[in-house]
Write a protein that holds these residues in place. Structure first.
Motif, PDB file in Angstrom:
ATOM      1  N   ARG A   9       6.952 -35.460   8.846  1.00 25.22           N
ATOM      2  CA  ARG A   9       6.980 -34.474   9.923  1.00 25.22           C
ATOM      3  C   ARG A   9       5.817 -34.669  10.897  1.00 25.22           C
ATOM      4  N   LEU A  10       4.640 -34.951  10.350  1.00 24.88           N
ATOM      5  CA  LEU A  10       3.471 -35.105  11.205  1.00 24.88           C
ATOM      6  C   LEU A  10       3.558 -36.392  12.027  1.00 24.88           C
ATOM      7  N   THR A  11       4.084 -37.447  11.445  1.00 26.97           N
ATOM      8  CA  THR A  11       4.267 -38.694  12.188  1.00 26.97           C
ATOM      9  C   THR A  11       5.194 -38.469  13.378  1.00 26.97           C
ATOM     10  N   GLN A  12       6.268 -37.722  13.166  1.00 26.15           N
ATOM     11  CA  GLN A  12       7.186 -37.413  14.265  1.00 26.15           C
ATOM     12  C   GLN A  12       6.492 -36.617  15.362  1.00 26.15           C
ATOM     13  N   ARG A  13       5.671 -35.666  14.956  1.00 28.30           N
ATOM     14  CA  ARG A  13       4.950 -34.850  15.933  1.00 28.30           C
ATOM     15  C   ARG A  13       3.971 -35.709  16.732  1.00 28.30           C
ATOM     16  N   TYR A  14       3.212 -36.534  16.046  1.00 28.40           N
ATOM     17  CA  TYR A  14       2.248 -37.379  16.738  1.00 28.40           C
ATOM     18  C   TYR A  14       2.933 -38.388  17.665  1.00 28.40           C
ATOM     19  N   ALA A  15       4.092 -38.858  17.262  1.00 27.00           N
ATOM     20  CA  ALA A  15       4.803 -39.845  18.083  1.00 27.00           C
ATOM     21  C   ALA A  15       5.151 -39.287  19.459  1.00 27.00           C
ATOM     22  N   GLN A  16       5.294 -37.982  19.551  1.00 24.88           N
ATOM     23  CA  GLN A  16       5.592 -37.363  20.840  1.00 24.88           C
ATOM     24  C   GLN A  16       4.394 -37.397  21.789  1.00 24.88           C
ATOM     25  N   HIS A  17       3.226 -37.721  21.249  1.00 25.36           N
ATOM     26  CA  HIS A  17       2.001 -37.740  22.052  1.00 25.36           C
ATOM     27  C   HIS A  17       1.367 -39.129  22.090  1.00 25.36           C
ATOM     28  N   GLU A  18       2.172 -40.126  21.851  1.00 27.04           N
ATOM     29  CA  GLU A  18       1.678 -41.501  21.847  1.00 27.04           C
ATOM     30  C   GLU A  18       1.782 -42.116  23.233  1.00 27.04           C
ATOM     31  N   THR A  19       0.704 -42.718  23.679  1.00 27.42           N
ATOM     32  CA  THR A  19       0.680 -43.428  24.953  1.00 27.42           C
ATOM     33  C   THR A  19      -0.048 -44.752  24.742  1.00 27.42           C
ATOM     34  N   ASP A  20       0.613 -45.837  25.062  1.00 29.01           N
ATOM     35  CA  ASP A  20       0.020 -47.167  24.918  1.00 29.01           C
ATOM     36  C   ASP A  20      -0.506 -47.401  23.500  1.00 29.01           C
ATOM     37  N   GLY A  21       0.265 -46.960  22.526  1.00 26.47           N
ATOM     38  CA  GLY A  21      -0.092 -47.221  21.137  1.00 26.47           C
ATOM     39  C   GLY A  21      -1.145 -46.313  20.540  1.00 26.47           C
ATOM     40  N   ALA A  22      -1.505 -45.223  21.242  1.00 29.88           N
ATOM     41  CA  ALA A  22      -2.546 -44.317  20.746  1.00 29.88           C
ATOM     42  C   ALA A  22      -2.097 -42.870  20.916  1.00 29.88           C
ATOM     43  N   VAL A  23      -2.440 -42.038  19.941  1.00 26.69           N
ATOM     44  CA  VAL A  23      -2.105 -40.616  19.973  1.00 26.69           C
ATOM     45  C   VAL A  23      -3.225 -39.844  20.653  1.00 26.69           C
ATOM     46  N   HIS A  24      -2.881 -39.147  21.741  1.00 21.23           N
ATOM     47  CA  HIS A  24      -3.815 -38.272  22.435  1.00 21.23           C
ATOM     48  C   HIS A  24      -3.201 -36.879  22.488  1.00 21.23           C
ATOM     49  N   MET A  25      -3.977 -35.859  22.071  1.00 25.67           N
ATOM     50  CA  MET A  25      -3.458 -34.494  22.064  1.00 25.67           C
ATOM     51  C   MET A  25      -4.457 -33.542  22.717  1.00 25.67           C
ATOM     52  N   ASP A  26      -3.936 -32.415  23.193  1.00 25.09           N
ATOM     53  CA  ASP A  26      -4.743 -31.454  23.925  1.00 25.09           C
ATOM     54  C   ASP A  26      -5.827 -30.833  23.040  1.00 25.09           C
ATOM     55  N   ALA A  27      -6.939 -30.512  23.682  1.00 29.25           N
ATOM     56  CA  ALA A  27      -8.043 -29.819  23.026  1.00 29.25           C
ATOM     57  C   ALA A  27      -8.650 -28.826  24.000  1.00 29.25           C
ATOM     58  N   HIS A  28      -9.192 -27.760  23.442  1.00 29.64           N
ATOM     59  CA  HIS A  28      -9.849 -26.712  24.239  1.00 29.64           C
ATOM     60  C   HIS A  28     -11.154 -26.359  23.543  1.00 29.64           C
ATOM     61  N   VAL A  29     -12.252 -26.477  24.277  1.00 24.03           N
ATOM     62  CA  VAL A  29     -13.591 -26.274  23.724  1.00 24.03           C
ATOM     63  C   VAL A  29     -14.337 -25.245  24.564  1.00 24.03           C
ATOM     64  N   HIS A  30     -15.036 -24.321  23.885  1.00 23.72           N
ATOM     65  CA  HIS A  30     -15.987 -23.440  24.557  1.00 23.72           C
ATOM     66  C   HIS A  30     -17.370 -24.089  24.488  1.00 23.72           C
ATOM     67  N   ILE A  31     -18.019 -24.232  25.633  1.00 27.76           N
ATOM     68  CA  ILE A  31     -19.410 -24.679  25.670  1.00 27.76           C
ATOM     69  C   ILE A  31     -20.257 -23.475  26.074  1.00 27.76           C
ATOM     70  N   VAL A  32     -21.040 -22.986  25.115  1.00 29.51           N
ATOM     71  CA  VAL A  32     -21.798 -21.742  25.284  1.00 29.51           C
ATOM     72  C   VAL A  32     -23.259 -22.086  25.559  1.00 29.51           C
ATOM     73  N   THR A  33     -23.792 -21.541  26.632  1.00 29.01           N
ATOM     74  CA  THR A  33     -25.182 -21.783  26.991  1.00 29.01           C
ATOM     75  C   THR A  33     -25.940 -20.465  27.060  1.00 29.01           C
ATOM     76  N   GLY A  34     -27.251 -20.559  26.946  1.00 33.22           N
ATOM     77  CA  GLY A  34     -28.111 -19.385  27.025  1.00 33.22           C
ATOM     78  C   GLY A  34     -29.560 -19.799  26.962  1.00 33.22           C
ATOM     79  N   THR A  35     -30.453 -18.859  27.126  1.00 36.07           N
ATOM     80  CA  THR A  35     -31.878 -19.161  27.125  1.00 36.07           C
ATOM     81  C   THR A  35     -32.642 -18.120  26.301  1.00 36.07           C
ATOM     82  N   ARG A  36     -33.824 -18.546  25.827  1.00 33.49           N
ATOM     83  CA  ARG A  36     -34.755 -17.607  25.202  1.00 33.49           C
ATOM     84  C   ARG A  36     -35.690 -17.101  26.276  1.00 33.49           C
ATOM     85  N   PRO A  37     -35.845 -15.786  26.399  1.00 29.96           N
ATOM     86  CA  PRO A  37     -36.708 -15.270  27.460  1.00 29.96           C
ATOM     87  C   PRO A  37     -38.134 -15.791  27.363  1.00 29.96           C
ATOM     88  N   ASP A  38     -38.782 -15.940  28.506  1.00 26.74           N
ATOM     89  CA  ASP A  38     -40.183 -16.369  28.548  1.00 26.74           C
ATOM     90  C   ASP A  38     -41.088 -15.343  27.879  1.00 26.74           C
TER      91      ASP A  38
END
Length: 288
Positions: A259-288
Motif C-alpha cells: 500500500r505504501l509503495t503505491q502511495r509513494y509511486a504517485q509522488h515519484e518524479t525522475d526516479g525520486a519520491v518527493h512529498m509535501d511538508a509543512h514546518v513552523h519556524i519559531v523565533t524569539g528573543t531573551r530580553p536585554d
C-alpha cells in the motif's frame, strides 16, 4: 484486521528513547535522514540572523549536519556547539567535524535540565529537536537561561499532520490493515507543536519575547531522493511505526509495504519520491 497488544501510543518518543535506541536508529540512517530534511536547513539558518560573530548552540544536533552548515554560514569568529542526548550521534558528529577549521564542538547533554555546556549563547537553534522533552516547561525555562540577554532562538517544528504526508503516509497505510492506538497530541512526538500556539505559550512562560511563527512549505525528498521501493525501506527503518511492523505478521507487513509503495509511486518524479511538508519556524528573543 490484525492487532498487536500491548502497544504504546504510536509516534510517542521520549528523551530517554533518543538517548538510547532511537538515537542509534537515527545514527544508522543518518545520511538518508539528513538528506531528507535538508530543505529545511536554509530557512532555519536564515531565521537565526547570523549578522556578526556569535556563540551558537544547536539543540538536538543529531549527527551534526546542520551544525556544520551553521558554522559554514556564520561570520568569521563565531563559535558553534552541537548538543544532543545521544552518545552515538555526538560521537558521529565529532568524527565529521574533525577536519573543520572553525570553532566547533559537540556535547552530550540534555537541554531539559543540564546547564549550558559553554554558554551563555547568542543564538539557540533546533531542527526538530525540541518536541521530545519529558517536561517542556522545565526544558524551555532551562534553555532560556542558556541565552545571553538579547539572544535569539530559531526552532523548527512540524506543522499539522495532514500537511505532512511524507510522514503520515506510513500510518495511513498501517491503519488499513492493523489496529494501532491514536497518538497522544500532548506526549513527546513529532506533531506535539503542530498548532504552534502551545509552543508559543511555553516560550512566553520561559521569559522569551518578540515571538513569531513563520511557515515553510515545500517538498521533502524521502530517503534523500530514492524510488518508491527504497522510500518504503526508509520509512520502515526511520519511523517509530516501523518498530510495530517489525513485530507484526509477515503478511501484514507485506500488505503495508504494498500500500505504501503505491502511495509513494504517485509522488515519484525522475526516479525520486518527493512529498509535501509543512514546518513552523519559531523565533524569539531573551530580553536585554
Amino acid at each position: 484486521m490484525s492487532q498487536i497488544q500491548p502497544q504504546p501510543p504510536a509516534q510517542t518518543v521520549s528523551a530517554e528513547d533518543w538517548a538510547n535506541e532511537r538515537g542509534q536508529k537515527w545514527c544508522d540512517q543518518l545520511s538518508a535522514m539528513e538528506a531528507t530534511l535538508d530543505p529545511v536547513d536554509a530557512p532555519l539558518i536564515d531565521a537565526l540572523q547570523l549578522d556578526r560573530p556569535l556563540r551558537i548552540a544547536e539543540i538536538g544536533c543529531g549527527g551534526g549536519g546542520t551544525t556544520l552548515k551553521i558554522l559554514r554560514n556564520a561570520p568569521a569568529g563565531s563559535s558553534v556547539h552541537g548538543i544532543d542526548i545521544s552518545p552515538a550521534l555526538v560521537e558521529k558528529a565529532r568524527t565529521r567535524a574533525a577536519t573543520e577549521t572553525g570553532d566547533i564542538a559537540f556535547h552530550i547533554a540534555n537541554g531539559e535540565r543540564a546547564p549550558a555546556p559553554a554558554g551563555p549563547y547568542d543564538r539557540l537553534v533546533s531542527r526538530f529537536g525540541i518536541m521530545f522533552f519529558d517536561d517542556p516547561e522545565a526544558a524551555f525555562s532551562n534553555l532560556s537561561s542558556w541565552l545571553a540577554p538579547g539572544g535569539r532562538i530559531a526552532f523548527a517544528v512540524w506543522g499539522p499532520p495532514p500537511q505532512n504526508p511524507w510522514m503520515t503516509s506510513l500510518r495511513e497505510a498501517v491503519v488499513q490493515v492493523m489496529e494501532v492506538p491514536e497518538p497522544d497530541p500532548d506526549a513527546p512526538g513529532p506533531f506535539r507543536y503542530a498548532g504552534g500556539e502551545k509552543l508559543l505559550g511555553l516560550l512566553k512562560a520561559a521569559g522569551l519575547r518578540d515571538l513569531e511563527v513563520r511557515d515553510w512549505r515545500g517538498t521533502i525528498p524521502l530517503g534523500g531522493g530514492v524510488p518508491p521501493e527504497a522510500a518504503v525501506d526508509f520509512a520502515f527503518s526511520a519511523f517509530s511505526l516501523g518498530d510495530l511492523l517489525a513485530e507484526a505478521d509477515a503478511a501484514v507487513s507485506a500488505d503495508v509495504r504494498r500500500r505504501l509503495t503505491q502511495r509513494y509511486a504517485q509522488h515519484e518524479t525522475d526516479g525520486a519520491v518527493h512529498m509535501d511538508a509543512h514546518v513552523h519556524i519559531v523565533t524569539g528573543t531573551r530580553p536585554d
